[in-house]
Design an enzyme around this catalytic site. Structure first.
Site, PDB file in Angstrom:
ATOM      1  CB  CYS A  56      76.898  48.377 114.661  1.00  0.00           C
ATOM      2  SG  CYS A  56      78.630  48.303 114.243  1.00  0.00           S
ATOM      3  CG  ASP A  88      81.529  42.620 109.214  1.00  0.00           C
ATOM      4  OD1 ASP A  88      81.098  41.716 109.948  1.00  0.00           O
ATOM      5  OD2 ASP A  88      81.222  42.724 108.026  1.00  0.00           O
ATOM      6  CB  CYS A 129      76.735  45.215 112.798  1.00  0.00           C
ATOM      7  SG  CYS A 129      78.463  45.226 112.268  1.00  0.00           S
ATOM      8  CG  ASP A 130      78.924  45.594 107.846  1.00  0.00           C
ATOM      9  OD1 ASP A 130      78.455  46.679 108.220  1.00  0.00           O
ATOM     10  OD2 ASP A 130      80.098  45.454 107.463  1.00  0.00           O
ATOM     11  CE  LYS A 131      78.993  40.381 106.021  1.00  0.00           C
ATOM     12  NZ  LYS A 131      79.616  41.620 106.479  1.00  0.00           N
ATOM     13  CB  CYS A 201      81.029  51.819 109.564  1.00  0.00           C
ATOM     14  SG  CYS A 201      81.873  50.704 110.712  1.00  0.00           S
ATOM     15  CD  GLU A 451      83.498  42.448 105.201  1.00  0.00           C
ATOM     16  OE1 GLU A 451      84.067  43.278 105.942  1.00  0.00           O
ATOM     17  OE2 GLU A 451      82.291  42.504 104.932  1.00  0.00           O
ATOM     18  CB  SER A 477      85.376  45.946 104.319  1.00  0.00           C
ATOM     19  OG  SER A 477      84.682  47.036 104.870  1.00  0.00           O
TER      20      SER A 477
END
Length: 574
Positions: A56, A88, A129-131, A201, A451, A477
């Protein structure tokens, strides 16, 4: 080339670069090879979450160099720095996931401290990445200096047996392997094929959901969220982002001019219409909180309720981010929403134009099967909906995109943590019709609100994904699918009803009507609450202990400070 004008004496960097008192500061700048001209220009922080923890983030250093090039070309002086991320996909399924949501606020705090400590005038933030995406956007509105956000881009899809696959398929393959339906060699082949490049992702999981948000909310350049990470076109968007932030300084446009209530509602629309991650139900309230705007989980869910589901994206649908990019990207989803009368077209963006003006020349493509018009949606109901009831008085959230039935009722099977539930799943101890309750995983109780992708994916891999429901005060997730309800609030750690459930209690879920109830009288719930004792977590010190002391409920975004309503000044005005 636009004409830009800057008055250094009106900018924060005057404290470290102007006048005789700044001679010691300038000495440090000369030590780094800066020229007198560069010191006299506006200082722009170019912040990334580059690191070697996961694909990521691995491409972000390259994109940062292009952003710096844009800042320089437009008369600014870029100062690059990095901050942390917790990835994650690697943190998932073990104690490491407790660090994930905590990292969002740590990213915001560290960007604030770097900007504040060095008196930078503006910010270009690049995240993967996610956060890290909401963390960077939260920093922008907290600081309120001219800012441009850019997504680092999605991963290319893997290929296995002639089909596109993502990391979700690997998690589900673990469940299939535990059920004996695939071999060791097949699991290995899926594992090796799933992630062929750098980037986040590839499905409409949290990273791509929040990337869509960055354009819809107005903090990112139109089109910048689309191209996969390996594509060199990302570098052009990064350079343009660097130039744009200089325009924002010149024109006096700040993030809170952009992130209004209307912009937040636009962002919620794109989450729902794309079947996006339920995590947006945490991140949008957290961004709003930084601005001092009331926009909690229930407000988000009101927008979700009347937004149709129009983008056929994984995990509920068929396509990945690369497919959406090739069809026209986030802009065609926004165009569909605009044409359907579902966007606030007057919301301003980093271009200096409104979102309606940005979309004027966008034509909705007819010859594609990824994004549908609002007049002909995949379903009338948005892909993500809110729930409320005796089990969740302050709300909960579920992704309904792809669900065949929106109603479920069954006896509770209670687990005090994710590990216990996962063990029961992989050992095939779950019965059809049960409602699995995983509690003490909320913001305080976890701490960190983990998650549950490993557990939900294992259920799906075993073929049980449609036969049970799962409810938690933790999170799911963006890759989770099935009847999985998260963010149940109040959480168990503060005595919420989820902490009072016992095995066999009947749980009623109606996602069509937005109801999440336990079949117990108020008297019975009160009696159980009187006898209730909190479960003590394992953390008596350190970052997770500190987080648990300050974190709010999921309803207002699991935030860790009083927010914009309590601030006495913004950093931008120092």
């Amino acid at each position: 080339m636009p004409t830009r004008s800057f008055n250094k004496l009106n900018l924060p960097s005057r404290h470290t670069s102007s006048g005789t008192d700044s001679a010691p500061h300038r000495a440090f700048y000369y030590a780094m090879g800066m020229t007198e001209k560069e010191i006299a220009q506006p200082f722009v922080g170019v912040a990334t979450t580059w690191n070697e923890t996961a694909p990521c983030n691995i491409t972000l250093m390259r994109q940062a160099q292009s952003a710096k090039k844009g800042v320089k070309a437009a008369g600014g002086t870029p100062r690059e720095f990095t901050t942390i991320t917790v990835t994650d996909g690697i943190a998932m399924g073990h104690q490491g996931m407790k660090a994930s949501l905590v990292s969002r606020d740590a990213i915001t705090d560290t960007v604030e401290l770097t900007m504040r400590g060095h008196c930078y005038d503006a910010l270009v933030g690049i995240a993967g990445c996610d956060k890290s995406l909401p963390g960077m956007m939260m920093a922008m509105v907290r600081l309120n200096v001219p800012s441009v956000f850019m997504y680092g881009g999605s991963i290319l899809p893997g290929r296995y047996k002639g089909k596109d696959i993502t990391i979700q398929d690997v998690f589900e393959a673990v469940g299939s392997h535990s059920a004996g339906t695939i071999t060791d060699d097949e699991l290995k082949a899926i594992e090796v094929a799933a992630c062929p490049s750098g980037g986040s992702c590839g499905g409409q999981f949290t990273a791509n959901t929040m990337a869509c948000v960055s354009e819809a909310i107005g903090l990112a350049l139109p089109g910048s969220a689309g191209a996969p990470a390996p594509y060199e076109s990302r570098d052009a968007y990064a350079e343009a982002s660097g130039m744009t932030v200089m325009d924002l300084i010149s024109n006096g446009i700040r993030p809170r001019d952009i992130v209004t209530r209307e912009a937040l509602e636009n962002a919620a629309r794109i989450v729902a219409c794309s079947g996006g991650s339920t995590n947006a139900g945490l991140h949008l309230p957290a961004i709003a909180h930084e601005c001092g705007i009331d926009f909690d989980l229930l407000d988000v869910c009101e927008i979700f309720k009347d937004t149709p589901y129009i983008a056929d994206l994984k995990p509920a649908g068929k396509f990945v981010a690369k497919d959406l990019f090739e069809a026209g990207g986030v802009q065609i989803m926004l165009k569909a929403l605009m044409d359907g009368g579902l966007l606030h077209g007057n919301a301003i963006t980093v271009t200096g134009k409104t979102i309606a003006e940005n979309l004027e020349d966008i034509l909705f493509p007819e010859n594609q099967k990824i994004v549908y018009p609002v007049s002909n949606p995949i379903t009338e109901t948005g892909g993500v909906v809110g729930l409320q009831g005796s089990l969740a008085p302050d709300g909960a959230i579920v992704k309904v995109a792809g669900l065949e039935s929106l109603v479920f009722s069954g006896p509770a099977r209670v687990f005090e943590c994710e590990e216990d539930a996962y063990k029961a799943v992989v050992e095939r101890q779950i019965s059809k019709g049960e409602v699995l309750i995983i509690r003490n995983e909320g913001p305080k109780g976890g701490p960190g609100m983990r998650e549950m992708l490993s557990t939900t994916s294992a259920l799906y891999g075993q073929g049980m994904g449609k036969s049970v429901a799962l409810i938690t005060d933790g999170r799911f997730s963006g890759a989770t699918r099935g009847f999985c309800i998260g963010h149940v609030s109040p959480e168990a750690a503060v005595g919420g009803p989820i902490g009072l459930i016992q095995n066999g209690d009947i749980i009623n879920i109606d996602a069509d009507k937005g109801i999440l109830d336990v079949v117990l009288s108020e008297k019975e719930l009160q009696e159980r609450h009187t006898a209730w004792q909190p479960v003590e977590n394992e953390f008596g010190s350190g970052a997770l202990w500190k987080y648990a002391q300050t974190v709010s409920s999921a309803r207002i975004g699991a935030v860790t400070h009083p927010g914009g309503k309590k601030e006495k000044h913004t950093y931008a005005d120092i």
